[in-house]
Design an enzyme around this catalytic site. Structure first.
Site, short mmCIF file in Angstrom:
data_model
loop_
_atom_site.label_atom_id
_atom_site.label_comp_id
_atom_site.label_asym_id
_atom_site.label_seq_id
_atom_site.Cartn_x
_atom_site.Cartn_y
_atom_site.Cartn_z
N ARG A 21 15.31 15.64 9.90
CA ARG A 21 15.67 16.56 9.52
C ARG A 21 16.07 17.79 10.25
O ARG A 21 15.59 17.34 11.79
CB ARG A 21 14.04 17.30 8.81
CG ARG A 21 14.08 16.72 7.39
CD ARG A 21 12.68 17.59 6.70
NE ARG A 21 11.44 16.88 7.24
CZ ARG A 21 10.96 17.73 8.50
NH1 ARG A 21 11.23 18.84 8.62
NH2 ARG A 21 9.84 17.28 9.13
N TYR A 71 20.81 12.30 5.65
CA TYR A 71 19.61 11.74 6.00
C TYR A 71 18.45 12.35 5.19
O TYR A 71 18.07 13.57 5.30
CB TYR A 71 19.20 11.98 7.57
CG TYR A 71 18.18 11.07 7.87
CD1 TYR A 71 18.52 9.58 8.35
CD2 TYR A 71 16.89 11.60 8.04
CE1 TYR A 71 17.23 9.09 8.67
CE2 TYR A 71 15.74 10.65 8.23
CZ TYR A 71 15.94 9.39 8.45
OH TYR A 71 15.01 8.79 8.73
N GLY A 125 15.25 14.12 3.94
CA GLY A 125 14.92 15.59 3.74
C GLY A 125 16.01 16.30 3.84
O GLY A 125 16.04 17.44 3.19
N LYS A 164 12.09 17.56 0.03
CA LYS A 164 11.87 18.79 0.52
C LYS A 164 12.35 20.00 0.23
O LYS A 164 11.72 21.12 0.02
CB LYS A 164 11.88 18.54 2.17
CG LYS A 164 11.14 17.35 2.74
CD LYS A 164 9.51 17.50 2.47
CE LYS A 164 8.73 16.42 2.47
NZ LYS A 164 8.70 15.74 4.08
N HIS A 170 2.74 20.14 0.75
CA HIS A 170 3.09 18.77 1.69
C HIS A 170 1.87 18.00 1.77
O HIS A 170 1.26 17.98 3.06
CB HIS A 170 3.81 19.25 2.98
CG HIS A 170 4.26 18.12 3.69
ND1 HIS A 170 4.39 18.23 5.12
CD2 HIS A 170 4.79 17.06 3.33
CE1 HIS A 170 5.08 17.10 5.68
NE2 HIS A 170 5.40 16.31 4.58
N SER A 214 4.81 16.13 9.10
CA SER A 214 5.48 14.74 9.20
C SER A 214 5.19 13.94 9.96
O SER A 214 4.81 14.29 11.42
CB SER A 214 6.73 15.41 9.33
OG SER A 214 7.22 16.20 8.37
N ALA A 215 4.98 12.68 9.82
CA ALA A 215 4.61 11.39 10.48
C ALA A 215 3.23 11.71 11.30
O ALA A 215 3.14 11.49 12.48
CB ALA A 215 5.83 11.22 11.74
N CYS A 216 2.31 12.39 10.49
CA CYS A 216 0.93 12.31 11.13
C CYS A 216 -0.08 11.48 10.25
O CYS A 216 -1.17 11.84 10.22
CB CYS A 216 0.59 14.01 11.23
SG CYS A 216 1.28 14.46 12.65
N LYS A 269 0.10 10.71 6.50
CA LYS A 269 -0.12 10.75 4.90
C LYS A 269 0.07 9.38 4.26
O LYS A 269 -0.83 8.99 3.70
CB LYS A 269 0.86 11.80 4.55
CG LYS A 269 0.45 13.06 4.83
CD LYS A 269 1.36 14.27 4.25
CE LYS A 269 2.71 14.12 4.53
NZ LYS A 269 3.20 13.94 5.86
N ASN A 271 -0.20 6.37 5.44
CA ASN A 271 -1.20 5.57 5.67
C ASN A 271 -2.57 5.82 5.12
O ASN A 271 -3.24 4.88 4.60
CB ASN A 271 -1.42 5.58 7.17
CG ASN A 271 -0.30 4.70 8.10
OD1 ASN A 271 -0.57 3.35 8.30
ND2 ASN A 271 0.83 5.29 8.04
N ASP A 309 3.52 12.12 -0.02
CA ASP A 309 4.13 13.17 0.75
C ASP A 309 3.89 14.84 -0.08
O ASP A 309 3.81 15.70 0.70
CB ASP A 309 5.63 12.76 0.74
CG ASP A 309 6.31 13.56 1.87
OD1 ASP A 309 5.41 13.52 3.14
OD2 ASP A 309 7.32 14.16 1.72
N SER A 324 12.81 5.96 11.74
CA SER A 324 13.36 4.94 10.51
C SER A 324 12.57 4.88 9.52
O SER A 324 11.31 5.08 9.73
CB SER A 324 13.68 3.78 11.17
OG SER A 324 12.37 3.20 11.86
N ARG A 325 13.05 4.61 8.49
CA ARG A 325 12.25 4.83 7.29
C ARG A 325 12.65 3.76 6.16
O ARG A 325 13.68 3.01 6.20
CB ARG A 325 12.76 6.12 6.44
CG ARG A 325 12.38 7.19 7.19
CD ARG A 325 11.25 8.15 6.90
NE ARG A 325 10.89 9.15 7.67
CZ ARG A 325 9.90 9.97 7.46
NH1 ARG A 325 8.98 10.01 6.36
NH2 ARG A 325 9.69 10.81 8.52
N ARG A 375 -2.16 16.42 14.36
CA ARG A 375 -1.94 15.48 15.65
C ARG A 375 -2.57 16.10 16.74
O ARG A 375 -1.56 16.87 17.60
CB ARG A 375 -0.41 14.85 15.79
CG ARG A 375 -0.30 13.56 16.72
CD ARG A 375 1.11 13.33 16.52
NE ARG A 375 1.47 12.39 15.45
CZ ARG A 375 1.36 11.37 15.62
NH1 ARG A 375 1.00 10.70 16.72
NH2 ARG A 375 1.80 10.31 14.60
N PHE A 411 -6.77 4.46 10.66
CA PHE A 411 -6.27 3.67 9.43
C PHE A 411 -7.30 3.23 8.57
O PHE A 411 -8.09 4.26 8.20
CB PHE A 411 -5.56 2.32 10.20
CG PHE A 411 -4.53 2.66 11.21
CD1 PHE A 411 -3.03 3.16 10.48
CD2 PHE A 411 -4.59 2.79 12.41
CE1 PHE A 411 -2.02 3.44 11.12
CE2 PHE A 411 -3.51 3.27 13.18
CZ PHE A 411 -2.14 3.46 12.63
#
Ligand code: GTP
Ligand code: SPV
Ligand code: MN
Length: 582
Positions: A70, A198, A200, A207, A227, A249-251, A253, A255, A278, A367-368, A399, A492
């Site tokens: 994004r 790409y 979002g 988003k 979110h 983002s990337a923190c 969710k 998981n 998400d 990467s997704r 984080r 985890f």
């Protein structure tokens, strides 16, 4: 009477006149349509087939190397008044925004197919759901929207019934970072996105619609667009509590939403059900509780770090019918990323070059995978319930390598709103820019709130009304580090221990110690059996660093002040009183 599709037809014609496509294709979401799109993308190299034996009907897409995340600095909210977008958004007037975007869109689809993609965010028969139409010149976007939303004929029928829908116009343009903008026009329920293919930036249901436009709509209609992941936590008695959690983002969710409990817990009958990973739309029900739906139908999840050990449910979900974007590949053409930990090695990196660890990682850090939620073993049947699920706890988290303990509980709703408003987190690869810089990210909505944060906090506070039965609010931090720079908490699956404590708090069955920042678990109340935690870890995960928090609250005070007198008095007053208590 004119059909309510007239407005849609008229808009499609207007867009066609502006963008000059070679042809227009209305998408019905059928298998036949999807097969043809995939075949076409395979033929032109947009999608590369992966090993059909290990990963049936799965593809790799390599995005333009400058188009991998994004772009927050190029994302705008266009409200008539600058203050209505707030200091938390880039702003442009609607007239300037439309003019700038229409100049970019002028003739941009010449020689291309223009796809008209009707979609529904949320179960097709839910009163909480909302529809939109994305016009795009990217077949990759169409294929992803088909996985991520209820796309096609059923959505079109609902639009015809309701008459209203969000208008999203998207073109990949030239994929030139200097000609790339993502603009939102909340008053017109419209989105214009140019120059990126790409995530979002381009899958406008996600988003742009489900958070930026929806948050604006939700404020005027009395609901919330957040979110947040949504999970169901089933205890050994078979009762299920639903929890919504906002992490940037990337923190973590995806998981947490797919967590598999540690062995002992599993044996005792604990289980996690996944509702969403998400986005969460919530509304008060007749009983005063908040009811939540996941507006999405699929997962657009972070690949790196996904392994049999960290997230077996995600790994099981992506064995077939999955689109991978910007991962590496092995010699036998299987997808590969850092942390997959399956004994294989990459030979080609995400840019399609021979893998060289000294040059770049095999998979891009952002990467997704795109996959239907129905493929997830923990997918909850309640995810399709039109009424949504009642939320027992809301969790905020960031984080934070230092200061912030593993978990604490807010005293009440107003304190919970302050805890959310004060959230901080280190930046990640989900957005372009420097990674690892601490920034305020209230409710994990910094990049996604479609209006002034001060008004947004006021909206949150407004749910505390007579008759309301609101969730308890918590804050977590899975990312605290020790002096050696390593994570102190195993994270985890073991995060279930923290969820268990929360639910015990909800049920009034666990003790806690009041501190100025909130209630911390009393020793022995949060189950640490079988974990090997050092004295340093215990101190840092469960202790309160008084001096550190004084500095943190001073910085929170400065942050709230950036919003001036628009910031609700209840929050500034509470911030001041916590400062004094510390
Ligand atoms: P978005 O899709 O960008 O909104 O991200 P997300 O919030 O869903 O994050 P996700 O679950 O994909 O996790 C992002 C990264 O954090 C991955 O590399 C994970 O392996 C890592 N992660 C997730 N949970 C934990 C945890 O409990 N502890 C640690 N140390 N890392 C975690
Ligand atoms: C995020 O960045 O929070 C995501 C990925 O979930 S994207 O769809 O690109 O926004
Ligand atoms: Mn996200």
């Amino acid at each position: 009477m004119a059909s309510s599709l007239d407005a849609l037809n008229q808009w499609v014609m207007e867009v066609a006149r502006l963008t000059c496509p070679e042809q227009i294709q209305w998408c019905d979401g059928s298998d036949t349509e999807n097969d043809a799109l995939i075949a076409q993308m395979q033929a032109d190299g947009t999608l590369l087939p992966l090993n059909p034996e290990t990963h049936p009907r799965s593809w790799l897409h390599r995005s333009h190397p400058d188009d991998v995340a994004r772009v927050e600095h190029l994302t705008f909210v266009c409200t008539p008044e600058r203050d209505d977008a707030g200091p938390n958004n880039n702003w442009m007037s609607p007239a300037d925004g439309h003019a700038q975007m229409d100049a970019l869109f002028d003739g941009c689809m010449a020689g291309r197919t223009m796809y008209v993609v009707p979609y529904c965010m949320g179960p097709i028969d839910s009163p909480l759901s909302r529809c939109g139409v994305e016009i795009t010149d990217s077949p990759y976007v169409v294929a992803n929207m088909r996985i991520m939303t209820r796309m096609g004929a059923a959505a079109l029928a609902r639009i015809e019934r309701e008459g209203s829908f969000v208008k999203g116009l998207h073109s990949i343009g030239e994929l030139d970072p200097n000609r790339r903008y993502i603009m939102h026009f909340p008053e017109d329920l419209a989105i214009k996105s140019y120059g990126s293919g790409y995530g979002g930036n381009a899958l406008l249901g996600k988003k742009c619609h489900a958070l930026r436009i929806a948050s604006h709509q939700a404020r005027s209609e009395g609901w919330m667009a957040e979110h947040m992941l949504i999970l169901g936590l089933e205890n050994p008695q078979g009762q299920i509590h639903y929890i919504a959690a906002a992490f940037p983002s990337a923190c973590g969710k995806t998981n947490l939403a797919m967590l598999i409990p540690p062995e002992g817990y599993r044996r005792d009958g604990w289980k996690i059900w996944t509702i969403g990973d998400d986005i969460c739309w919530m509304r008060p029900g007749a009983d005063g509780r908040l009811y939540a739906i996941n507006p999405e139908a699929g997962f657009f999840g972070v690949a790196p770090g996904t392994s049999e050990k960290s997230n077996p449910n995600a790994l099981a979900s992506i064995q077939h019918d999955t689109i991978f974007t910007n991962v590496g590949v092995t010699a036998d053409n299987q997808p590969w990323w850092e942390g997959i930990d399956n004994g294989q090695v990459p030979v080609t990196d995400w840019r399609g070059e021979p893998f060289d660890a000294a040059k770049r990682p095999a998979a891009h850090p952002n990467s997704r995978f795109t996959v239907s939620a129905r493929q997830c073993p923990s997918w909850s049947p309640m995810a399709e319930d039109p009424h949504g699920v009642p939320i027992s706890a809301i969790v905020f988290g960031g984080r934070r390598a230092s200061l912030v303990p593993l978990v604490f509980e807010a005293r009440d709703w107003t304190h919970g709103v302050l805890v959310g408003a004060a959230m901080g987190s280190e930046t990640t690869a989900a957005a372009t820019g420097t990674v690892g810089v601490m920034r305020r990210d209230p409710m994990a909505m910094k990049p996604f709130c479609g209006y002034n944060f001060a008004d947004y906090f006021g909206h949150w506070l407004s749910f505390d009304q007579p008759g309301a039965n609101l969730p308890k609010v918590f804050h977590v931090n899975w990312f605290r580090k020790g002096d050696d720079g390593k994570f102190l908490w195993p994270g985890f699956g073991d995060n279930l221990r923290v969820l268990e404590w929360m639910i015990k708090r909800v049920e009034g069955k666990a003790g806690a110690q009041d501190t100025p920042i909130g209630a911390l678990p009393l020793q022995g109340e949060l189950n640490l059996d079988g974990l090997d935690l050092s004295a340093e870890a215990r101190e840092k995960l469960f202790g309160l660093d008084q001096a550190g928090w004084q500095a943190e609250f001073a910085s929170i005070g400065q942050y709230l002040q950036e919003y001036g007198t628009r910031m609700p008095e209840a929050l500034t007053a509470l911030q001041v009183s916590i400062c004094k208590a510390l």
